[in-house]
Design an enzyme around this catalytic site. Sequence first.
Site, PDB file in Angstrom:
ATOM      1  CB  SER A 189      53.020  31.195  24.808  1.00 48.12           C
ATOM      2  OG  SER A 189      51.708  31.189  25.302  1.00 48.12           O
ATOM      3  N   GLY A 201      54.713  26.762  24.944  1.00 47.11           N
ATOM      4  CA  GLY A 201      55.353  25.981  26.010  1.00 47.11           C
ATOM      5  C   GLY A 201      56.817  25.760  25.712  1.00 47.11           C
ATOM      6  CB  THR A 202      59.005  22.773  26.055  1.00 44.47           C
ATOM      7  OG1 THR A 202      58.106  21.907  25.373  1.00 44.47           O
ATOM      8  CG2 THR A 202      58.846  22.590  27.555  1.00 44.47           C
ATOM      9  CD  GLU A 203      56.364  21.987  20.227  1.00 43.23           C
ATOM     10  OE1 GLU A 203      56.133  22.416  19.087  1.00 43.23           O
ATOM     11  OE2 GLU A 203      55.698  21.080  20.777  1.00 43.23           O
ATOM     12  N   GLY A 204      58.627  27.143  22.539  1.00 41.20           N
ATOM     13  CA  GLY A 204      58.868  28.552  22.274  1.00 41.20           C
ATOM     14  C   GLY A 204      57.606  29.310  21.970  1.00 41.20           C
ATOM     15  N   GLY A 242      53.856  32.531  30.558  1.00 42.65           N
ATOM     16  CA  GLY A 242      53.099  33.344  29.608  1.00 42.65           C
ATOM     17  C   GLY A 242      53.060  34.804  30.022  1.00 42.65           C
ATOM     18  CG  ASP A 243      51.460  35.662  33.701  1.00 45.95           C
ATOM     19  OD1 ASP A 243      50.521  35.620  32.876  1.00 45.95           O
ATOM     20  OD2 ASP A 243      51.408  35.104  34.808  1.00 45.95           O
TER      21      ASP A 243
END
Lengths: 320, 320
Positions: A216, A218-221, A248-249
């Site tokens: 993961s 973050g905002t970058e997918g 993430g969950d």
Amino acid sequence: MILTVTPNPALDLTWHVEALSPGATHRVPTAAARAGGKGLNVARVLHGAGHEVLALATTGGATGAEFTAELAASGVPHRLLAVRAPTRRSAAIVDDRRGETVVLNELGGPLAAEESTALHDSAVQLARDAGVVAICGSLPPGFGAEHLGELVAAIAASGVPVVADTSGPALLAAARAGAHVVKPNREELEQATGRAEPLAGARALLDLGAHLIVVSLGTEGLLVVGRSGAPVHARLPEPLHGNATGAGDAAVAAIAAALATGVDLAADTDAAARARLDLARRATAWSASAVLMPLAGELSPRHAELEAAVVATPIHEESR
Amino acid sequence: MILTVTPNPALDLTWHVEALSPGATHRVPTAAARAGGKGLNVARVLHGAGHEVLALATTGGATGAEFTAELAASGVPHRLLAVRAPTRRSAAIVDDRRGETVVLNELGGPLAAEESTALHDSAVQLARDAGVVAICGSLPPGFGAEHLGELVAAIAASGVPVVADTSGPALLAAARAGAHVVKPNREELEQATGRAEPLAGARALLDLGAHLIVVSLGTEGLLVVGRSGAPVHARLPEPLHGNATGAGDAAVAAIAAALATGVDLAADTDAAARARLDLARRATAWSASAVLMPLAGELSPRHAELEAAVVATPIHEESR
């Protein structure tokens, strides 16, 4: 049934503050207090999406009593092992103006040797009736990376795929023990493997023994990297802002839901490649949907619309 | 015996963070969880200093159970009224590097009409055996400024001096009801009276009916302003840095301890003027000693040394 295992659960407290100011006193509404820890959030997302789940965790002390009462009220099926150490707390302080969240995670009290064994045995026994097992979050003292590795290996040996979402030596142990999917975030991946480049880090975990890596970003997918086929990078055209706790969950929930269909996500087939592309889209959309919600463990009703907007691109590398 | 009354107690959680970073996740040691609210802190300070105290408060819910267990373990004598609303939480997040504390105070659930009456009646009854009563902190919905005023008036009518440490309309109500001492901080004083200048604000409260005003000024020490005699400004030569939570409560403890000796701090006598000067020194030193401690309700053993260092100066005004 999807079994989630949370070795180091927490009573999650979430406060919303209009604008958090260093050194200042803020009057705030009552905190939302929820049975938390990554595995509980995964179970809530899956339960909310209509999947059959069972959440296994430990509880202890006064915070454990509050944890237990809230979990009972939530309707999420669960099995709790009473332990001596009080359930730790986790605090999320959401700055509503800036859309930023400060998180404080207590480390958690130790599991005694017999408690650690009871957790292993319960997980292995409950896994017999499970289609997938997700083992999530940090580990308490007394249930270390070696215990996690033994648990992953025991469940995988019985033919039930395991998704592991953890960090540090535990992440490496899960990969070594043959976890079907391992889901670190970018920082966890770099920290555990020493590789700054996510693709290189993912391949290090594959080399250890994991079948599929979801990173993961973050905002970058996120990235989906298997032993065969092209890695997939999925992201929304525009990042969303909100409460990133639980994003993430939600991705782990999407992974577990995909594995629960019986598909071998790691196979070298066209069907598996399509399933990986679908997973990348759904996991990205569910993560983003979690960001839009005030509390971890919930998906915004916009998740289907977001899933349609996700751009998923196979990465064809020049060289490795 | 010194009775403290805490209409809106809280389960106080204190986390220490090495350096608090906006939007980031921090791993932290287990929070200190204590029975809190200003009156509990005052009682702890007095109990620690060897005074006979009794802390009256309400408790409810799972947080109330934890509050009760911690208070029992603390050894501070107490009387608790069970109420329906869960005890609120207060969170202090101490940035150890910057020496700054972010505080989140939940507002608190409402008292039912009969709970509000029970609190009034218990306080009045217990005040019969008290030499001083300190009524401290914010008020919960259902026990408003008018209830506080009635309580102060009932206790004062029985000849027992009352110290009130609260804010807003409740501060004005306490002064109007004839509280012997009212202790706002500078901001609370300005907000309640509309006077930016602390001396002017203090005189407004004296005009309403309070006998003596102590204004805490943070690192600038405090002011003691009576109806007669020169106001006193006391401060340390150098301000101390640390956890300011509980500094005002330590000042209230010093005020209550001074009143417990039987002296009329507001009298127009040389003895009373000396007592006000002594109080200014001690309250400043106890406040500073609280700042040096990690948790509210405790005094640093340095308090005697600090008291000797305090500079207390009568203010001789050119004009009023």
